[in-house]
Enzyme design. Structure first.
Site, PDB file in Angstrom:
ATOM      1  N   SER A 153       0.840  -1.213   0.000  1.00 43.65           N
ATOM      2  CA  SER A 153       0.000   0.000   0.000  1.00 43.65           C
ATOM      3  C   SER A 153       0.874   1.262   0.000  1.00 43.65           C
ATOM      4  O   SER A 153       0.520   2.257  -0.648  1.00 43.65           O
ATOM      5  CB  SER A 153      -0.972   0.007   1.179  1.00 43.65           C
ATOM      6  OG  SER A 153      -0.309   0.161   2.404  1.00 43.65           O
ATOM      7  N   GLN A 173      -1.361   7.392   7.938  1.00 46.11           N
ATOM      8  CA  GLN A 173      -0.375   8.479   8.016  1.00 46.11           C
ATOM      9  C   GLN A 173       0.900   8.131   7.242  1.00 46.11           C
ATOM     10  O   GLN A 173       1.549   9.015   6.689  1.00 46.11           O
ATOM     11  CB  GLN A 173      -0.041   8.795   9.475  1.00 46.11           C
ATOM     12  CG  GLN A 173      -1.107   9.580  10.166  1.00 46.11           C
ATOM     13  CD  GLN A 173      -1.359  10.921   9.470  1.00 46.11           C
ATOM     14  OE1 GLN A 173      -2.198  11.026   8.593  1.00 46.11           O
ATOM     15  NE2 GLN A 173      -0.608  11.945   9.836  1.00 46.11           N
ATOM     16  N   GLU A 174       1.254   6.846   7.200  1.00 44.45           N
ATOM     17  CA  GLU A 174       2.398   6.437   6.372  1.00 44.45           C
ATOM     18  C   GLU A 174       2.168   6.867   4.934  1.00 44.45           C
ATOM     19  O   GLU A 174       3.088   7.328   4.248  1.00 44.45           O
ATOM     20  CB  GLU A 174       2.594   4.911   6.436  1.00 44.45           C
ATOM     21  CG  GLU A 174       2.962   4.390   7.813  1.00 44.45           C
ATOM     22  CD  GLU A 174       3.264   2.895   7.806  1.00 44.45           C
ATOM     23  OE1 GLU A 174       3.873   2.398   6.844  1.00 44.45           O
ATOM     24  OE2 GLU A 174       2.886   2.212   8.783  1.00 44.45           O
ATOM     25  N   ASN A 205      13.691   4.334   4.261  1.00 45.17           N
ATOM     26  CA  ASN A 205      12.841   3.277   4.809  1.00 45.17           C
ATOM     27  C   ASN A 205      11.698   3.920   5.571  1.00 45.17           C
ATOM     28  O   ASN A 205      11.871   4.990   6.151  1.00 45.17           O
ATOM     29  CB  ASN A 205      13.654   2.400   5.774  1.00 45.17           C
ATOM     30  CG  ASN A 205      12.822   1.282   6.383  1.00 45.17           C
ATOM     31  OD1 ASN A 205      12.059   0.606   5.685  1.00 45.17           O
ATOM     32  ND2 ASN A 205      12.947   1.083   7.689  1.00 45.17           N
ATOM     33  N   THR A 231      20.928   3.343   7.318  1.00 38.04           N
ATOM     34  CA  THR A 231      22.353   3.188   7.638  1.00 38.04           C
ATOM     35  C   THR A 231      22.547   1.775   8.195  1.00 38.04           C
ATOM     36  O   THR A 231      21.580   1.013   8.298  1.00 38.04           O
ATOM     37  CB  THR A 231      22.810   4.246   8.671  1.00 38.04           C
ATOM     38  OG1 THR A 231      21.972   4.117   9.822  1.00 38.04           O
ATOM     39  CG2 THR A 231      22.706   5.655   8.118  1.00 38.04           C
ATOM     40  N   LEU A 256      20.010  -1.245  12.340  1.00 39.70           N
ATOM     41  CA  LEU A 256      18.601  -1.524  12.013  1.00 39.70           C
ATOM     42  C   LEU A 256      17.699  -0.387  12.484  1.00 39.70           C
ATOM     43  O   LEU A 256      17.756   0.027  13.648  1.00 39.70           O
ATOM     44  CB  LEU A 256      18.174  -2.836  12.692  1.00 39.70           C
ATOM     45  CG  LEU A 256      16.723  -3.255  12.446  1.00 39.70           C
ATOM     46  CD1 LEU A 256      16.524  -3.691  11.008  1.00 39.70           C
ATOM     47  CD2 LEU A 256      16.308  -4.348  13.411  1.00 39.70           C
ATOM     48  N   ASP A 257      16.845   0.107  11.571  1.00 44.93           N
ATOM     49  CA  ASP A 257      15.860   1.143  11.893  1.00 44.93           C
ATOM     50  C   ASP A 257      16.513   2.355  12.561  1.00 44.93           C
ATOM     51  O   ASP A 257      16.009   2.897  13.558  1.00 44.93           O
ATOM     52  CB  ASP A 257      14.723   0.569  12.763  1.00 44.93           C
ATOM     53  CG  ASP A 257      13.969  -0.522  12.026  1.00 44.93           C
ATOM     54  OD1 ASP A 257      13.874  -0.442  10.789  1.00 44.93           O
ATOM     55  OD2 ASP A 257      13.503  -1.461  12.688  1.00 44.93           O
ATOM     56  N   ARG A 304      23.138 -13.991   3.419  1.00 49.48           N
ATOM     57  CA  ARG A 304      22.546 -12.672   3.151  1.00 49.48           C
ATOM     58  C   ARG A 304      23.309 -11.917   2.070  1.00 49.48           C
ATOM     59  O   ARG A 304      22.726 -11.213   1.255  1.00 49.48           O
ATOM     60  CB  ARG A 304      22.495 -11.834   4.433  1.00 49.48           C
ATOM     61  CG  ARG A 304      21.484 -12.349   5.437  1.00 49.48           C
ATOM     62  CD  ARG A 304      21.335 -11.381   6.609  1.00 49.48           C
ATOM     63  NE  ARG A 304      20.523 -11.974   7.653  1.00 49.48           N
ATOM     64  CZ  ARG A 304      19.189 -11.906   7.711  1.00 49.48           C
ATOM     65  NH1 ARG A 304      18.529 -11.261   6.769  1.00 49.48           N
ATOM     66  NH2 ARG A 304      18.527 -12.470   8.701  1.00 49.48           N
ATOM     67  N   HIS A 333       9.180   3.109   8.768  1.00 54.39           N
ATOM     68  CA  HIS A 333       9.070   2.207   9.919  1.00 54.39           C
ATOM     69  C   HIS A 333       7.859   2.627  10.748  1.00 54.39           C
ATOM     70  O   HIS A 333       7.681   3.821  11.016  1.00 54.39           O
ATOM     71  CB  HIS A 333      10.358   2.289  10.757  1.00 54.39           C
ATOM     72  CG  HIS A 333      10.341   1.344  11.915  1.00 54.39           C
ATOM     73  ND1 HIS A 333      10.523  -0.016  11.757  1.00 54.39           N
ATOM     74  CD2 HIS A 333      10.121   1.546  13.231  1.00 54.39           C
ATOM     75  CE1 HIS A 333      10.424  -0.603  12.940  1.00 54.39           C
ATOM     76  NE2 HIS A 333      10.182   0.325  13.847  1.00 54.39           N
TER      77      HIS A 333
HETATM   78  C1  GAR Z   1       4.055  -0.755   6.742  1.00 57.21           C
HETATM   79  O1  GAR Z   1       3.294  -0.532   7.905  1.00 57.21           O
HETATM   80  C2  GAR Z   1       5.515  -0.424   7.004  1.00 57.21           C
HETATM   81  O2  GAR Z   1       5.702   0.659   7.872  1.00 57.21           O
HETATM   82  C3  GAR Z   1       5.988  -1.697   7.638  1.00 57.21           C
HETATM   83  O3  GAR Z   1       5.371  -2.713   6.883  1.00 57.21           O
HETATM   84  C4  GAR Z   1       4.108  -2.248   6.410  1.00 57.21           C
HETATM   85  C5  GAR Z   1       4.019  -2.497   4.916  1.00 57.21           C
HETATM   86  O4  GAR Z   1       2.729  -2.242   4.452  1.00 57.21           O
HETATM   87  N1  GAR Z   1       7.424  -1.809   7.602  1.00 57.21           N
HETATM   88  C6  GAR Z   1       8.146  -2.423   8.529  1.00 57.21           C
HETATM   89  O5  GAR Z   1       7.664  -2.958   9.499  1.00 57.21           O
HETATM   90  C7  GAR Z   1       9.641  -2.401   8.263  1.00 57.21           C
HETATM   91  N2  GAR Z   1      10.353  -2.846   9.420  1.00 57.21           N
HETATM   92  P1  GAR Z   1       2.446  -2.076   2.893  1.00 57.21           P
HETATM   93  O6  GAR Z   1       3.034  -3.311   2.210  1.00 57.21           O
HETATM   94  O7  GAR Z   1       0.959  -2.045   2.788  1.00 57.21           O
HETATM   95  O8  GAR Z   1       3.098  -0.814   2.443  1.00 57.21           O
END
Ligand code: GAR
Length: 196
Positions: free
Chosen positions: A13, A173-174, A107, A141, A144-145, A65, A109
């Protein structure tokens, strides 16, 4: 015009909102959506939006990895992106990948970093009795996060919230924050945006 590759593992999304935002006189264009999971719903949504897609499955690399990341880079490079947006990409990245895209990888988060790095952010915020949750866009960087914060949106925690109801409110809000940050970043502006 900056070229943007978006990496995801799930429904995508955030990817949809990013792609939809890169229209008109926007300083960036989407050139690739890549997933480590061929069943990720985001791949179909990207194809519907006319964005080229790639899949690099992490599983055949059996925990190596760096070998996985070399394959990722090999899939990404022909698309020559200037900016990488992680949008629900659920693999931990090593310095090999991070250094390849240093200073040009973002990223999102689902917490108000530096609080609640890692997984289960909403449950942890609720368990801790927080009154505010939210989301953060940051430069990636080696930690992590972590990395410079480029934007943050606060979301109130409401009585009776479950991790699911809170996640849905934060996700809205994202969808506002990430496109706003990307537009600024693509224009060369790293000043953070604070919403809410
Ligand atoms: C989102 O909430 C994003 O912030 C989170 O995964 C979801 C993806 O949703 N990301 C993390 O947790 C990264 N550590 P989406 O596929 O619908 O965009």
């Amino acid at each position: 015009m900056k070229r943007v590759a978006i990496l995801l593992s799930g429904g995508g999304s955030n990817m949809v909102k990013l792609v939809e935002s890169m229209r008109g006189d926007h300083p960036a264009q989407p050139v690739l959506v890549l997933s480590n999971d061929s069943t990720a719903g985001g791949l179909d949504r990207a194809a519907e939006l006319g964005v080229p897609t790639e899949v690099v499955d992490h599983r055949p690399f059996k925990g190596d990895r760096e070998a996985f990341e070399r394959a990722l880079i090999a899939a990404i490079e022909p698309h020559a992106p200037d900016i990488i947006c992680l949008a629900g990409f659920m693999r931990i990245l090593t310095p090999l990948f991070i250094n390849t895209y240093a200073g040009r990888m973002l990223n999102i988060h689902p917490s108000l970093l530096p609080k609640y790095r890692g997984l289960h952010t909403h449950k942890r915020a609720l368990d801790a009795g927080e009154t505010q949750a939210g989301c953060t866009v940051h430069e990636v960087t080696a930690e992590l996060d972590d990395g410079p914060i480029l934007g943050q949106a606060q979301v109130p925690i409401e009585e009776g919230d479950s991790p699911e109801t809170l996640a849905a409110r934060v996700l809205k809000q994202e969808h506002v924050l990430y496109p706003a940050v990307l537009e600024r970043f693509a224009a060369g502006n790293r000043e953070p945006i604070f919403l809410g």
